[in-house]
Each structure stands twice: as C-alpha cells, then as structure tokens.
Design a protein around this motif. Structure first.
Motif, mmCIF file in Angstrom:
data_model
loop_
_atom_site.group_PDB
_atom_site.id
_atom_site.type_symbol
_atom_site.label_atom_id
_atom_site.label_comp_id
_atom_site.label_asym_id
_atom_site.label_seq_id
_atom_site.Cartn_x
_atom_site.Cartn_y
_atom_site.Cartn_z
ATOM 1 N N ALA A 87 0.822 -1.202 0.000
ATOM 2 C CA ALA A 87 0.000 0.000 0.000
ATOM 3 C C ALA A 87 0.859 1.256 0.000
ATOM 4 O O ALA A 87 1.995 1.252 0.479
ATOM 5 C CB ALA A 87 -0.930 0.008 1.220
ATOM 6 N N LEU A 88 0.299 2.337 -0.547
ATOM 7 C CA LEU A 88 0.914 3.662 -0.496
ATOM 8 C C LEU A 88 0.042 4.570 0.360
ATOM 9 O O LEU A 88 -1.178 4.619 0.167
ATOM 10 C CB LEU A 88 1.036 4.281 -1.893
ATOM 11 C CG LEU A 88 1.741 3.490 -2.998
ATOM 12 C CD1 LEU A 88 1.803 4.331 -4.271
ATOM 13 C CD2 LEU A 88 3.119 3.051 -2.569
ATOM 14 N N ASP A 89 0.666 5.300 1.279
ATOM 15 C CA ASP A 89 -0.029 6.304 2.080
ATOM 16 C C ASP A 89 0.571 7.656 1.714
ATOM 17 O O ASP A 89 1.643 8.025 2.186
ATOM 18 C CB ASP A 89 0.155 6.014 3.575
ATOM 19 C CG ASP A 89 -0.639 6.973 4.449
ATOM 20 O OD1 ASP A 89 -1.365 7.825 3.897
ATOM 21 O OD2 ASP A 89 -0.529 6.876 5.685
ATOM 22 N N ILE A 90 -0.121 8.400 0.866
ATOM 23 C CA ILE A 90 0.401 9.663 0.327
ATOM 24 C C ILE A 90 -0.255 10.819 1.068
ATOM 25 O O ILE A 90 -1.461 11.046 0.949
ATOM 26 C CB ILE A 90 0.142 9.749 -1.184
ATOM 27 C CG1 ILE A 90 0.761 8.531 -1.884
ATOM 28 C CG2 ILE A 90 0.693 11.051 -1.753
ATOM 29 C CD1 ILE A 90 0.376 8.391 -3.343
ATOM 30 N N GLY A 91 0.554 11.545 1.827
ATOM 31 C CA GLY A 91 0.051 12.536 2.773
ATOM 32 C C GLY A 91 -0.166 11.846 4.099
ATOM 33 O O GLY A 91 -1.262 11.796 4.641
ATOM 34 N N ALA A 92 0.922 11.281 4.654
ATOM 35 C CA ALA A 92 0.817 10.360 5.792
ATOM 36 C C ALA A 92 0.597 11.054 7.126
ATOM 37 O O ALA A 92 0.188 10.407 8.098
ATOM 38 C CB ALA A 92 2.074 9.491 5.876
ATOM 39 N N ASN A 93 0.904 12.361 7.228
ATOM 40 C CA ASN A 93 0.667 13.128 8.442
ATOM 41 C C ASN A 93 1.324 12.459 9.652
ATOM 42 O O ASN A 93 2.497 12.127 9.602
ATOM 43 C CB ASN A 93 -0.835 13.344 8.625
ATOM 44 C CG ASN A 93 -1.170 14.575 9.453
ATOM 45 O OD1 ASN A 93 -1.058 14.566 10.672
ATOM 46 N ND2 ASN A 93 -1.540 15.650 8.786
ATOM 47 N N ILE A 110 4.226 -4.468 2.549
ATOM 48 C CA ILE A 110 4.992 -3.230 2.490
ATOM 49 C C ILE A 110 4.033 -2.044 2.514
ATOM 50 O O ILE A 110 3.003 -2.054 1.824
ATOM 51 C CB ILE A 110 5.840 -3.141 1.202
ATOM 52 C CG1 ILE A 110 6.807 -4.314 1.096
ATOM 53 C CG2 ILE A 110 6.590 -1.810 1.125
ATOM 54 C CD1 ILE A 110 7.494 -4.392 -0.264
ATOM 55 N N VAL A 111 4.385 -1.023 3.284
ATOM 56 C CA VAL A 111 3.687 0.257 3.254
ATOM 57 C C VAL A 111 4.715 1.337 2.954
ATOM 58 O O VAL A 111 5.678 1.511 3.705
ATOM 59 C CB VAL A 111 2.972 0.568 4.584
ATOM 60 C CG1 VAL A 111 2.296 1.943 4.516
ATOM 61 C CG2 VAL A 111 1.956 -0.518 4.921
ATOM 62 N N LEU A 112 4.521 2.052 1.853
ATOM 63 C CA LEU A 112 5.350 3.202 1.525
ATOM 64 C C LEU A 112 4.567 4.457 1.886
ATOM 65 O O LEU A 112 3.471 4.688 1.356
ATOM 66 C CB LEU A 112 5.707 3.224 0.038
ATOM 67 C CG LEU A 112 6.535 2.054 -0.491
ATOM 68 C CD1 LEU A 112 6.794 2.233 -1.985
ATOM 69 C CD2 LEU A 112 7.854 1.920 0.263
ATOM 70 N N ALA A 113 5.103 5.245 2.809
ATOM 71 C CA ALA A 113 4.418 6.436 3.298
ATOM 72 C C ALA A 113 5.158 7.683 2.840
ATOM 73 O O ALA A 113 6.389 7.750 2.920
ATOM 74 C CB ALA A 113 4.329 6.407 4.823
ATOM 75 N N PHE A 114 4.409 8.680 2.376
ATOM 76 C CA PHE A 114 4.986 9.919 1.871
ATOM 77 C C PHE A 114 4.517 11.085 2.734
ATOM 78 O O PHE A 114 3.311 11.357 2.825
ATOM 79 C CB PHE A 114 4.565 10.140 0.415
ATOM 80 C CG PHE A 114 5.047 9.065 -0.514
ATOM 81 C CD1 PHE A 114 6.199 9.241 -1.251
ATOM 82 C CD2 PHE A 114 4.359 7.866 -0.628
ATOM 83 C CE1 PHE A 114 6.659 8.247 -2.108
ATOM 84 C CE2 PHE A 114 4.805 6.865 -1.480
ATOM 85 C CZ PHE A 114 5.958 7.054 -2.218
ATOM 86 N N GLU A 115 5.457 11.757 3.377
ATOM 87 C CA GLU A 115 5.143 12.935 4.199
ATOM 88 C C GLU A 115 6.305 13.920 4.081
ATOM 89 O O GLU A 115 7.402 13.652 4.559
ATOM 90 C CB GLU A 115 4.925 12.545 5.658
ATOM 91 C CG GLU A 115 4.694 13.732 6.583
ATOM 92 C CD GLU A 115 3.627 14.672 6.056
ATOM 93 O OE1 GLU A 115 3.941 15.869 5.848
ATOM 94 O OE2 GLU A 115 2.479 14.222 5.824
ATOM 95 N N PRO A 116 6.081 15.080 3.455
ATOM 96 C CA PRO A 116 7.188 15.992 3.181
ATOM 97 C C PRO A 116 7.563 16.936 4.325
ATOM 98 O O PRO A 116 8.663 17.486 4.319
ATOM 99 C CB PRO A 116 6.674 16.804 1.988
ATOM 100 C CG PRO A 116 5.190 16.831 2.177
ATOM 101 C CD PRO A 116 4.842 15.486 2.769
#
Length: 284
Positions: A87-93, A110-116
């Motif tokens: 899974a992808l969590d885009i805007g993971a906060n 697998i979890v790929l998390a995106f948080e800038p």
C-alpha cells in the motif's frame, strides 16, 4: 487528569450514536488537559493502535476525545488489505493510516508512506515505532505530476496540521525546502512487483498525484482512497469532473464514502465533499 475531563472523555469515546464528533466538541475538556497530556499517549477505542499526543491539534484531539479518526477510512483499509499486500499512504501526516495499513499487510507486506513536512515526519516516526510497524518505509517528499523543489514557510502550531498544500504557506515562521517528485518515477514505486491500495490526502493536490501515478495505476490496478474538498481543489485549479473522467478512462468505478458504506457515483455531478473510493472494474 481532572475528574470532569475523565467523565467527558469516557462519555464521548463510548458514544455509539451519530454525532460523536459534535458531542465531543460540545463537551470540551479543560485547557489543563492539553498541558497534562504533553508528550502523552492515547489509544483508539476499537483498534489496537496507540498515538503519541499533545492534544493541541485536530487529529490528535479527535483521537483523544472520540477514540477514533476517519473510522470509515480505517474500515476500508482493512477491507482492501491482507497479509502480504502493498500500500501507499500519500500525505501520511502523523501516521495513523500507515499504522492501519501496516497491521493489515503484516510482516510480508509493504507500506510506503509519503510525508514531506519535517515536523510531521518526526511525529510519524514516533507513532510508527510505538506501534512496532516494521514494514513501513517513510519517504520524506511530496508527490505530484511534475518535479520541483520549493521553499516553504509553515506554522507547526496549526490546529489542523493537514491544511498545508504545495501552493501556499500556513502563516508560520518555520522554513523548509521541500522536494516534489512524480510518483511513476520514484524508484521505490517503480520496483514494486504488486500494489493493492493507494490512499491520498494532500489538500487539493489529489488529482495531481493521480496523474503522476498514471502508469503505476495502469500496471497494478490498485484500489484508491482519496479526499475531495471543493475549496482546496478550486485553490489548485483542479476540477472533479476532469478527475472523474480520468478515473473512468482508467477503468475505475467511483464511490462516495459514507458512515454506513460506499455510495455508487453515476457521474461527477453527484460527487460531494468528502472521501472517494475507487475500484478497478475487474475487481468490482
């Protein structure tokens, strides 16, 4: 914790009728509670999840006062993911949805998390570690449909920490340089052998992210969960009609997420503010 605060929290967290969040806002806890809970931990009522909290922002206070946050999204995540899934969590906060995904995907998933944002990355890492989510990888940049690097100014004390977006600042004095990448060109995404769910919550840039992931969506046909807020979308000059057509062209069926389930959307004109769930037609 004061006795009055404990009584209010017991009442709102265990409330089983509609209007739980409104009730929690009505029965406000004392200002002292935020002080006493600095760097504390709260847990969700019906899920084995713990969250570090200061209770001085919307998400953490919602978890404290209601015992949950975006419960409908949580139900969908658990419906969509099984052990070994990706899974992808885009805007993971702060990491709540990544934790839910992690628990479903298990050790082989697998979890790929995106948080800038740097300060949210710190909270994210603490919560991931607290819940022993060893299958989660944090990627510290944003996704869109073009690559760039921007300088931003943010307010780390915003009540709603999710209101940041790529085209405005949040009125603070904390400066950060932020990298934006195209999802289809991210190495960690390109090398995935499978992908089952993509969740996107990026304050009006959801369609940008989807366009940047077009090849990935065509290759893996994952289920999608993303937020639609007409105000944020207008600010980023995006139209839900164009997004709906994009999804239909890719072979998705679109649903509006409600408290009781998902309502089939028969056209873009029927979409209202909230979260959308998209099923690839061959999985419907």
């Amino acid at each position: 914790m004061k006795r009055a605060d404990r009584i209010k929290l017991d009442f709102t967290r265990n409330w089983r009728l509609p209007g739980k969040e409104r009730l929690a806002n009505l029965l406000k806890t004392s200002a002292d509670l935020k002080v006493s809970l600095q760097n504390g931990i709260v847990w969700l009522t019906d899920e084995d999840i713990a969250i570090h909290t200061t209770a001085d922002n919307y998400i953490e206070y919602a978890i404290l006062s209601t015992g949950t946050y975006e419960a409908e999204i949580g139900k969908l995540i658990r419906t969509c993911l099984k052990p070994g899934y990706v899974a992808l969590d885009i805007g993971a906060n702060i990491g709540l949805q990544s934790i839910r995904m992690s628990q479903c995907c298990g050790d082989e998933g697998i979890v790929l998390a995106f948080e800038p944002l740097n300060y949210l990355q710190e909270k994210f890492r603490k919560n991931i570690a607290l819940n022993n989510c060893t299958n989660v990888k944090l990627l510290p940049f944003a996704l869109s449909d073009n690559e760039t690097v921007i300088d931003i100014t943010i307010n780390e004390n915003n009540w709603n920490q999710g209101t940041f977006s790529l085209n405005h600042t949040t009125g603070g004095d904390k400066k950060q340089q932020l990298t934006v990448k195209i999802g289809d060109k991210v190495e960690e995404i390109e090398k995935l052998a499978k992908l089952h769910l993509v969740k996107i919550d990026v304050e009006g840039f959801e369609f940008h992210v989807l366009r940047g992931l077009k090849a990935t969506l065509q290759k893996h046909r994952p289920r999608l969960i993303f937020e639609y807020d007409s105000n944020y979308w207008s600010a980023t000059h995006q139209q839900i009609t164009a997004c709906y057509d994009f999804l239909i062209e890719l072979g998705y069926t679109v649903y509006q997420i409600t408290q009781v389930g998902c309502e089939l959307i028969k056209g873009a004109a029927y979409i209202t503010n909230g979260n959308l769930f998209c099923l690839p037609v061959n999985n419907a």
